[in-house]
Design an enzyme around this catalytic site. Sequence first.
Site, short mmCIF file in Angstrom:
data_model
loop_
_atom_site.label_atom_id
_atom_site.label_comp_id
_atom_site.label_asym_id
_atom_site.label_seq_id
_atom_site.Cartn_x
_atom_site.Cartn_y
_atom_site.Cartn_z
N ASN A 1 0.47 -3.17 1.42
CA ASN A 1 1.35 -3.17 2.59
C ASN A 1 0.81 -2.32 3.74
OD1 ASN A 1 1.83 -0.91 0.94
ND2 ASN A 1 3.92 -0.66 1.72
N GLU B 1 3.73 7.14 -6.26
CA GLU B 1 4.73 6.82 -5.24
C GLU B 1 5.05 5.36 -5.43
OE1 GLU B 1 6.48 5.15 -2.39
OE2 GLU B 1 4.61 5.45 -1.29
N CYS C 1 7.50 0.87 1.63
CA CYS C 1 8.31 1.44 0.55
C CYS C 1 9.50 2.21 1.08
CB CYS C 1 7.44 2.33 -0.33
SG CYS C 1 6.60 3.65 0.58
N GLU D 1 2.87 14.34 -2.70
CA GLU D 1 1.63 14.55 -1.97
C GLU D 1 1.97 14.89 -0.53
OE1 GLU D 1 -1.62 11.83 -2.70
OE2 GLU D 1 -0.73 11.19 -4.60
#
Length: 491
Positions: A160, A259, A293, A472
Amino acid sequence: MTAATGRWIRNFVDGRFVEPDEDRSFDNIDPATGQVTARVHEADRALVDRAVTAARRALHDGWATAPVRERTALLRRAADLIEERFEEFVAAEVADTGKPVTQARELDVPRAVANFRTFADVVAAAGQESFVTDLADGRRALNYAVRKPLGVVAVIVPWNLPLLLLTWKVAPALACGNALVVKPSEETPATAALLAEVLADAGLPAGVYNVLHGFGGDSAGAYVTEHPGIDGVTFTGSSATGSHVMRTVAPRVRPVSFELGGKNAAIVFDDVDLDEALGGLARSVFTNTGQVCLCTERVYVQRSVFADIADGLAERARGLRLGRPTDEGTTTGPLISRKHREKVLGYFDLAERAGAKVLTGGGVPLLGDTLDGGSWIEPTLWTGLTQADRPVREEIFGPVAALIPFDTEEEAVALANDTEYGLAASVWTDDLRRGHRVAQAMNVGMSWVNTWFLRDLRSPFGGAGLSGIGREGGESSLHFYTEPTNVCVQL
């Protein structure tokens, strides 16, 4: 014509591009047209082993112990070189993803530059922990932590935001002295290969950055995560794939940073500036065709302004311009693939069977010319769904959202937190105290008030529940990409 953007997109191992194998390759597809743009060389187990071996050797040959000033200087050179080849990166990203050229120019490539410069600054300024311990006999001891590179790190990134998320991981990993084996998505391989050219030109030693193309199961993705020479895995992608990667590395007890997916909520209170909220919601639902996301798929609206928000957001959705990604006026691109479009359309069917009212969208647009061969879908908004319906509970990853009314703050918080995911949320209110209160009550890794997708790269990034493990960003990245050794000296 570069190695990354010609007819072949090749693997990069031990400082050089590998000659492709026609029998082990696949098509690179433009999602806007469905047409083939290149062939991609798929890595086999032997090539994966070569890459891991090269990475291990590069560590031992001095990269792991190189002075921080040398590593951070290399990151800054890489940022400069990306800027020099800015339009090449834009073209590669647009061809792979189908996203509008304006987005690639304003977000994806600038963030790649910022990632390298930010983490160069973060690592250059990082200190070490130290403690002085008073002993019972009056003596003292000094404890200090020395941070060492994690080692050979597998970097697995999705389709993405391929360049943005790749550099988000590569920059801190390199700054901390690791060697990398990168597996980009099979849908978007070009910019990972183009970055290999940039890093080589910046002076990165051979073997420190390797790129392997292929798929997940029984291909490069599985071969990399299964390899005993991998010391850690950083992965961004679906929750299901993250769970599989975790099972793969568990026997070797390797650290992971994940993630994963999200089913993000927005809460809109009736005291909000409606235009400000509608602008933010339109961005959070429809940016990158909903394929971020962090995008919002659940919008909870206080009942007294529900009709205003529903009508206004539908009007903004109808104002989006779907078209050729290279046209400056295009606001919205296609989904990444026909396969993904079938998934999203499946949720359109589920919503219809659940009795949803379609405010706008709900189908596949006809755009004419070669675009009708692409993976296009209409931006879509629903009302009439309940918290129990699958389109409200499961991640769709498209330009869609369900709008649901609420009456009280407590109800809104309960609805937003009623999910297995925990990545992001946004709160829209002009009450400062309520904004702080509700944002902190969200069970998520990131919570925005009166904005969305606004990031300080020094802050922690990640999710809870099915949305991931670890953080992160800033010092959080340093903690993942290094391992501390505590030294205790009795004085």
